[in-house]
Each structure stands twice: as structure tokens, then as C-alpha cells.
Design an enzyme around this catalytic site. Sequence first.
Site, PDB file in Angstrom:
ATOM      1  N   ASP A 181      47.014  40.463  37.272  1.00  0.00           N
ATOM      2  CA  ASP A 181      48.096  40.251  38.229  1.00  0.00           C
ATOM      3  C   ASP A 181      49.065  39.289  37.563  1.00  0.00           C
ATOM      4  O   ASP A 181      48.731  38.126  37.344  1.00  0.00           O
ATOM      5  CB  ASP A 181      47.476  39.645  39.498  1.00  0.00           C
ATOM      6  CG  ASP A 181      48.501  39.365  40.584  1.00  0.00           C
ATOM      7  OD1 ASP A 181      49.707  39.376  40.278  1.00  0.00           O
ATOM      8  OD2 ASP A 181      48.071  39.124  41.724  1.00  0.00           O
ATOM      9  N   HIS A 193      52.597  39.250  47.281  1.00  0.00           N
ATOM     10  CA  HIS A 193      51.503  39.813  46.464  1.00  0.00           C
ATOM     11  C   HIS A 193      51.410  41.336  46.629  1.00  0.00           C
ATOM     12  O   HIS A 193      50.324  41.879  46.835  1.00  0.00           O
ATOM     13  CB  HIS A 193      50.171  39.182  46.870  1.00  0.00           C
ATOM     14  CG  HIS A 193      50.045  37.728  46.533  1.00  0.00           C
ATOM     15  ND1 HIS A 193      49.794  37.275  45.256  1.00  0.00           N
ATOM     16  CD2 HIS A 193      50.140  36.618  47.303  1.00  0.00           C
ATOM     17  CE1 HIS A 193      49.726  35.945  45.255  1.00  0.00           C
ATOM     18  NE2 HIS A 193      49.938  35.527  46.492  1.00  0.00           N
ATOM     19  N   ASP A 200      48.430  44.362  40.799  1.00  0.00           N
ATOM     20  CA  ASP A 200      47.737  44.268  39.505  1.00  0.00           C
ATOM     21  C   ASP A 200      48.145  45.408  38.577  1.00  0.00           C
ATOM     22  O   ASP A 200      48.259  46.551  39.019  1.00  0.00           O
ATOM     23  CB  ASP A 200      46.216  44.371  39.701  1.00  0.00           C
ATOM     24  CG  ASP A 200      45.688  43.315  40.637  1.00  0.00           C
ATOM     25  OD1 ASP A 200      46.305  42.237  40.699  1.00  0.00           O
ATOM     26  OD2 ASP A 200      44.693  43.585  41.314  1.00  0.00           O
ATOM     27  N   TYR A 223      40.984  28.079  43.629  1.00  0.00           N
ATOM     28  CA  TYR A 223      41.518  29.398  43.969  1.00  0.00           C
ATOM     29  C   TYR A 223      42.829  29.684  43.258  1.00  0.00           C
ATOM     30  O   TYR A 223      43.753  28.895  43.310  1.00  0.00           O
ATOM     31  CB  TYR A 223      41.756  29.502  45.481  1.00  0.00           C
ATOM     32  CG  TYR A 223      42.329  30.835  45.875  1.00  0.00           C
ATOM     33  CD1 TYR A 223      41.575  31.987  45.718  1.00  0.00           C
ATOM     34  CD2 TYR A 223      43.621  30.957  46.378  1.00  0.00           C
ATOM     35  CE1 TYR A 223      42.096  33.230  46.065  1.00  0.00           C
ATOM     36  CE2 TYR A 223      44.139  32.192  46.733  1.00  0.00           C
ATOM     37  CZ  TYR A 223      43.371  33.317  46.570  1.00  0.00           C
ATOM     38  OH  TYR A 223      43.885  34.541  46.913  1.00  0.00           O
ATOM     39  N   LYS A 228      42.500  36.523  44.064  1.00  0.00           N
ATOM     40  CA  LYS A 228      41.198  37.206  44.102  1.00  0.00           C
ATOM     41  C   LYS A 228      40.878  37.829  42.747  1.00  0.00           C
ATOM     42  O   LYS A 228      41.760  38.064  41.939  1.00  0.00           O
ATOM     43  CB  LYS A 228      41.223  38.302  45.175  1.00  0.00           C
ATOM     44  CG  LYS A 228      40.554  37.872  46.476  1.00  0.00           C
ATOM     45  CD  LYS A 228      39.043  37.810  46.344  1.00  0.00           C
ATOM     46  CE  LYS A 228      38.428  36.987  47.463  1.00  0.00           C
ATOM     47  NZ  LYS A 228      37.311  36.163  47.068  1.00  0.00           N
ATOM     48  N   ASP A 249      40.307  40.669  41.590  1.00  0.00           N
ATOM     49  CA  ASP A 249      40.483  42.111  41.767  1.00  0.00           C
ATOM     50  C   ASP A 249      39.905  42.913  40.600  1.00  0.00           C
ATOM     51  O   ASP A 249      40.422  42.856  39.486  1.00  0.00           O
ATOM     52  CB  ASP A 249      41.974  42.408  41.925  1.00  0.00           C
ATOM     53  CG  ASP A 249      42.598  41.536  43.024  1.00  0.00           C
ATOM     54  OD1 ASP A 249      41.952  41.313  44.053  1.00  0.00           O
ATOM     55  OD2 ASP A 249      43.734  41.091  42.820  1.00  0.00           O
ATOM     56  N   GLN A 306      29.074  63.294  35.138  1.00  0.00           N
ATOM     57  CA  GLN A 306      28.532  64.643  34.811  1.00  0.00           C
ATOM     58  C   GLN A 306      27.372  64.579  33.794  1.00  0.00           C
ATOM     59  O   GLN A 306      27.117  63.560  33.183  1.00  0.00           O
ATOM     60  CB  GLN A 306      29.630  65.579  34.294  1.00  0.00           C
ATOM     61  CG  GLN A 306      30.836  65.719  35.204  1.00  0.00           C
ATOM     62  CD  GLN A 306      30.573  66.392  36.550  1.00  0.00           C
ATOM     63  OE1 GLN A 306      31.112  65.999  37.566  1.00  0.00           O
ATOM     64  NE2 GLN A 306      29.708  67.405  36.568  1.00  0.00           N
TER      65      GLN A 306
HETATM   66  P1  13P Z   1      46.148  38.557  44.723  1.00  0.00           P
HETATM   67  O1  13P Z   1      44.912  37.966  44.115  1.00  0.00           O
HETATM   68  O2  13P Z   1      46.120  40.040  44.686  1.00  0.00           O
HETATM   69  O3  13P Z   1      47.371  37.996  44.096  1.00  0.00           O
HETATM   70  O4  13P Z   1      46.164  38.155  46.259  1.00  0.00           O
HETATM   71  C1  13P Z   1      46.334  36.832  46.592  1.00  0.00           C
HETATM   72  C2  13P Z   1      46.497  36.539  48.053  1.00  0.00           C
HETATM   73  O5  13P Z   1      46.297  35.406  48.440  1.00  0.00           O
HETATM   74  C3  13P Z   1      46.886  37.575  48.994  1.00  0.00           C
HETATM   75  O6  13P Z   1      47.089  37.063  50.289  1.00  0.00           O
HETATM   76  P1  13P Z   2      27.302  69.922  35.507  1.00  0.00           P
HETATM   77  O1  13P Z   2      26.321  71.053  35.625  1.00  0.00           O
HETATM   78  O2  13P Z   2      28.297  70.093  34.411  1.00  0.00           O
HETATM   79  O3  13P Z   2      26.619  68.599  35.448  1.00  0.00           O
HETATM   80  O4  13P Z   2      28.181  69.924  36.887  1.00  0.00           O
HETATM   81  C1  13P Z   2      27.548  69.881  38.128  1.00  0.00           C
HETATM   82  C2  13P Z   2      28.507  69.499  39.169  1.00  0.00           C
HETATM   83  O5  13P Z   2      29.543  68.959  38.896  1.00  0.00           O
HETATM   84  C3  13P Z   2      28.186  69.753  40.580  1.00  0.00           C
HETATM   85  O6  13P Z   2      29.020  68.978  41.423  1.00  0.00           O
HETATM   86 MG    MG Z   3      49.103  38.263  43.353  1.00  0.00          MG
HETATM   87 MG    MG Z   4      46.048  41.212  42.926  1.00  0.00          MG
END
Ligand code: 13P
Ligand code: 13P
Ligand code: MG
Ligand code: MG
Length: 365
Positions: free
Chosen positions: A11, A18, A52, A230, A233, A235, A243
Site C-alpha cells: 500500500d 484508503h 494495495d 499500527y 492492516k 493486507d 489441479q
Molecule cells: P489500509 O491498511 O488498507 O491502508 O487500511 C487502513 C485503515 O485504517 C482503513 O480504515
Molecule cells: P484434472 O483431472 O486435470 O485434475 O481436472 C479435474 C477437475 O478440474 C475437476 O474439477
Molecule cells: Mg492505506
Molecule cells: Mg491496504
Amino acid sequence: MEITVTAIKADIGGVGGHLAPSKAVLSCVAETVDRQGRGMIIDHFIGHTGDDIAILLTHDRDVGNDDVHRLAWDAFTAGTAVAKKQGLYGAGQDLLKDAFSGNIRGLGPAVAEMNFDERENEPFLMFTADKTEPGAYNLPLYLAFADPMYNPGLLLSPAVGQGFTFRVMDVEYTKGDRMIELSTPEDAYDLASLLRDNGRFVVESIRSRADGEQAVSCCTTRLRNIAGKYVGKDDPVMLVRTQKTFPATGEVLAPFEIGHLVAGFMRGSHTGPLMPVKAGTGVSFFDGPPIVCCLAFSLQNGKLTEPIDPFDHPYWDWVRHNVARKAHDIRAQGFSGAAMLPYSDLEYGGITERMERLEQQFQCR
Ligand code: 13P
Ligand code: 13P
Ligand code: MG
Ligand code: MG
């Protein structure tokens, strides 16, 4: 061919609070990666989730590579200069140290990376979340990798049915990386006992027991542990290969329909449901709700296809509608009880000072 996939997220400032990065900041980060990464990385993708920015890099230099980490650091530093010039809120928020010191871990940005022998076809997912913490992935990972109610592959595929080894970090421990390994199915209850505590125990990686291959890398950064207070967050970003011996893509996505309650939301100090959103979604209501994006890629010799957005689908519109309702329900009780985090997790010192003052005013009758 051995390939490393590195996802680094930070971020570095938001327009109007934010909410989301500016176009100028995004293009500065992209240009820096493009220019400085030539000859070093094979491919890249830049996106954003809330405020972010995520940088996805493919290369052949293994995990924790100085030059690759420096590239991301330089791109975020260049982006921060633009964010400051534009007056974005919280410009450079997650760049907690003044100088790069060999590895971007411990400097603020969130990192998830994996080195592996590329399969004949290599599908993987990048999850990026905003307004929440790394433990937000605990429940979806448990359900996708250890619960046949969400992952029928555990019953239907002999390889998937051999289970998985989870490496879990105690992120409250600050003197080093305190780790434990548990394997499902036999350790499933021990694993659940740890993973219920999203603020303390965080899944760092998951490996297949059928072939030992790594399926998951999840960031475990706690900004508070770095900055001592602080600063926003933690994030988180996560990479999941899917697969074959791993869960199918749809099995990994399925648990996100729960919109489970996580820590984060306004001022990083509340409980709210994690809403799966389309790529490039900002945040809004109460600086939230906590959001998670997913982009699906295929990889060939380190070259990325264009991303597919699995949460951009009518099914997830219905999920979002339900999750919005859940957000409204918990917000209706404001600061009361479970809606706001307990003192130990509150991200603001103000309330601690208030409580200390009130302590003095108490009298025993
Ligand atoms: P961020 O960590 O995404 O910047 O969020 C901070 C925040 O305090 C939001 O209210
Ligand atoms: P694979 O047989 O390639 O693992 O795929 C299975 C599948 O995606 C079923 O959702
Ligand atoms: Mg932020
Ligand atoms: Mg953030």
C-alpha cells in the site's frame, strides 16, 4: 524448467483515503518493473486490490532473490514519489524502512513466492486481499485442502486423497520464525485448533503428500511486528497452484463463498465478512468490507497468459449480495462486543490511553 513466481504487494497511497491507488502511481510502478526488470525477470503483471498494488513476477532466480526483491522495492519507491506528488493519502504507507537491505521481507511489503519445476501445464491463482490480515486465508485453505465437504478431490483423486502438509507460523512470536508442520488427514483437529486463531497462527505454505510439491505460499507479514505500532492492516497476498495432485481451481475458490468474518475493516480494528470481488475493485463502505481478489494464470516457460478473473461471474454477484448483508448485520451493532476487535488486537493506541485514564477514576464501593 525451474521457475520462481514472486508476488509482492504494498500500500503506497490511496486516492480519497484508503480506497484505491491512482492511475499515475499504478503506471509508474508498471513502468519501473518493465524498464528495470529487463534481462532479470521473464514476465510480470501489475494489479491492485483496494489501495494495495500487487506486482507478480516470474523468473529463474529462486525465492528470496536480492535483485528481484530490489526491483519490487524500487518500483514501490518510485510509485511513492508519484503518490507524494499527487498528495495521495498514506503515501508510502507500507514502506517501513528507509533503505533496501537485501530482502524485502521485514521491510513492510507482503511477499508470497514459490520455486518449482514447471509442470506441462501450470495453472495457478494469485489472491490479494485488502482491509484484513494474513490469517484471513486460514479457513479457506483448511476447507480447500483438508475438508471433503469443499474438496471432493480428497475422495475422488488418489493423489489429492493422500493429503497435504501445512506449515504454520506463530506470527505473535517476534524473536524469530516460530513454525510447526502438520499433515492432514491425521492432524486435522490439531491444525483446526491452531487455524481458528487467525491473529496468531497463519498458514505459510502447503505441500502435496503425493509428490512433495508446493501448492501454496502465503505471506505472514505483521506490520505491527516491524513498525512496533499500527501502520495499516497486513493486507495479505497468496499464491496457489491448482489441479492434478493439488485441489482443482474450483475447489480452492469454493470456500470464499462463505464470506467468513475476519479482522480488519475500518481502522483495522473491526470484524467484517471477507467479500470476494472482481479484480481492480476499491473499498468503500466503512473502509471495507474486507475484500479478496483472485486472478488465475497459466504458465509456460515462465511466460504468463493473460489473467482470468474467476470472481467476475454471476454466481459471485449473488455471493457478494449475501456478504454485503452480513456486513450490514455486524455493522448494525457499531462498537459493541464482537463487532470491534478485542483490546489485544486493536490497532489504535487511543483507546488504551482512554482506558488508563478511566482506571484512575474507578472507585470501589
Ligand atoms: P489500509 O491498511 O488498507 O491502508 O487500511 C487502513 C485503515 O485504517 C482503513 O480504515
Ligand atoms: P484434472 O483431472 O486435470 O485434475 O481436472 C479435474 C477437475 O478440474 C475437476 O474439477
Ligand atoms: Mg492505506
Ligand atoms: Mg491496504
